[in-house]
Design a protein around this motif. Structure first.
Motif: not given
Lengths: 87, 245
Positions: B154-156, B182, A8, A19-22
Motif C-alpha cells: 500500500x502507499x504509505x 509517498x 517503510x 517509491x519516492x517520498x516527500x
C-alpha cells in the motif's frame, strides 16, 4: 524518525516497489513509548506478525490455520488467500 | 475490513497449465492470449462464493512460458477476484478449439512472492521446536515477519506521535500530523499510516492527492478505516496538545 523512513522503504522493497517520498515536516519521536517493528521480541511478533507459508495441496486453508495456531500457541490467526477448490 | 482484507484485495499472480482441445499455431496462440491483457468481463462460475453477476477484472499481464501441444504453460498477473479457470475457458473459446485449466499455482499474493521467504509447514514446526525446546528463537523470528509486511504494497504516510495517538483513538488523520508522504497518493487510495518509528498505526482512505497535502497544510488527509495499533501504545498526546494551545 530516520528509522521509520528506512523501515517503510524496506517494506516497499519487499513489495518490489520503487517509491519516492516527500518530507513534509520533521518531528521528534519520544523514546518513552512505541518501538521499531524490527526490535520486537518473538512473543510480540506472534501477536502481530505474518508468515509466508507454503500450503501443501492436501489440507484446507482452514485446517492449516488451526495447525499454525496450535503449534505457535496463539489464539488468533487467519490467512490471506485461498485458491478456488479443485474440481 | 480486517487488515488481511487489504491483502485479499491486492493483485495475484499465477502459473497455470491450459490444456487445449485442438491444435493451434504458436503465433495464433500468442495473438489470442495477448487479447486478454487489460480489462475483461467475467461471470463468476456456478460453484463460487460470490454473486453471479458479470463483472470487470483487469489482467495486468499474461505470458506464455511454454507451449507443447496440448499444454500451454501460462503466467497470469491479475486483479483480485479473477477466475483463472474461467479465463482459460474463454481463451479456448476465442481460439475456436476449446480449453480447460489443468493445473494452477499461485506464485504471488500482493507483496508475498513464492521465493526464498516462503516457509514450508515442516520448517515452521522445526523452528518452533528450536524456540521452545532449545531456547533459540532466531529461526522462528526470521519466519514470522512484523505484521507491517501485510500492507507493504500500500502507499504509505508517516505521521508524528500526536497523530498516532489521535488515530488510535479513532480520529481521522489530518494534514498537520504528516511528516513524510509517498509522492503519488491519489484521493480514494487506501493508505497505510505509520509512526515515526515505523510501526503500522492504521489503514485509511485518502481524501486528497499528495499535491493537495503540500498546498493546503490543513484538513483531513485520510479517513481512518482500520486501526491496528493498540490505543495504549502511545499516550493521549493530543489532549495535552489541545490544553497547551
Amino acid at each position: 524518525m530516520l528509522k521509520g523512513v528506512e523501515f517503510v522503504k524496506k517494506l516497499d522493497e519487499f513489495a518490489s516497489l520503487e517509491r519516492s517520498y516527500i518530507l513534509v515536516k520533521e518531528f521528534p519521536t519520544s523514546g518513552e513509548y512505541g518501538k521499531s517493528p524490527e526490535e520486537r521480541s518473538i512473543e510480540e511478533l506472534l501477536r502481530f506478525g505474518v508468515i509466508n507459508l507454503d500450503k501443501p495441496p492436501g489440507p484446507t486453508s482452514h485446517e492449516v490455520v488451526a495447525w499454525v495456531k496450535e503449534i505457535l500457541g496463539v489464539s488468533k490467526a487467519g490467512h490471506g488467500g485461498t485458491l478456488e477448490s479443485p474440481t | 475490513m480486517k487488515l488481511i482484507g487489504f491483502l485479499m484485495q491486492s493483485s495475484k499472480e499465477y502459473v497455470t497449465v491450459m490444456q487445449l482441445h485442438g491444435e493451434v499455431a504458436l503465433n495464433t496462440l500468442k495473438e489470442v492470449v495477448g487479447l486478454f491483457k487489460g480489462k475483461i468481463y467475467q461471470k463468476p462460475p456456478v460453484r463460487s462464493s460470490v454473486k453471479r453477476a458479470l463483472r470487470v477484472r483487469e489482467i495486468l499481464d499474461i505470458e506464455i512460458l511454454e507451449y507443447e501441444y496440448p499444454y500451454v504453460l501460462l503466467r497470469v498477473d491479475c486483479e483480485h477476484g479473477t477466475y483463472v479457470r474461467k479465463l482459460i475457458h474463454d481463451i479456448g473459446d476465442i481460439l475456436g478449439v476449446g480449453a480447460h485449466m489443468r493445473e494452477l499455482r499461485r506464485i504471488r499474493t500482493g507483496p508475498f512472492k513464492e521465493d526464498s521467504d516462503l516457509i514450508k509447514m515442516q520448517e515452521l514446526s522445526e523452528y518452533v521446536y528450536l524456540w521452545r525446546n532449545k531456547g533459540d528463537p532466531s529461526f522462528l523470528m526470521k519466519a514470522v515477519k512484523p505484521g507491517e509486511y501485510i500492507v507493504s504494497h500500500l502507499p504509505k504516510v508517516i505521521v508524528n506521535d500526536v497523530a498516532v495517538s489521535a488515530v488510535t483513538h479513532g480520529a481521522d488523520l489530518t494534514v498537520p500530523g504528516i511528516s513524510v508522504i509517498h509522492e503519488k497518493i491519489r484521493k480514494g487510495d487506501p493508505v497505510a499510516i505509520f509512526s515515526l518509528k515505523g510501526e503500522l498505526v492504521a489503514v485509511g482512505i485518502a481524501q486528497m492527492h499528495t499535491e493537495e497535502v503540500l498546498q493546503t497544510r490543513r484538513g483531513v488527509f485520510a479517513k481512518t478505516q482500520r486501526v491496528v495499533m493498540s490505543r495504549e501504545t502511545y499516550p493521549p498526546l493530543w489532549k495535552k496538545h489541545r490544553g497547551a494551545g
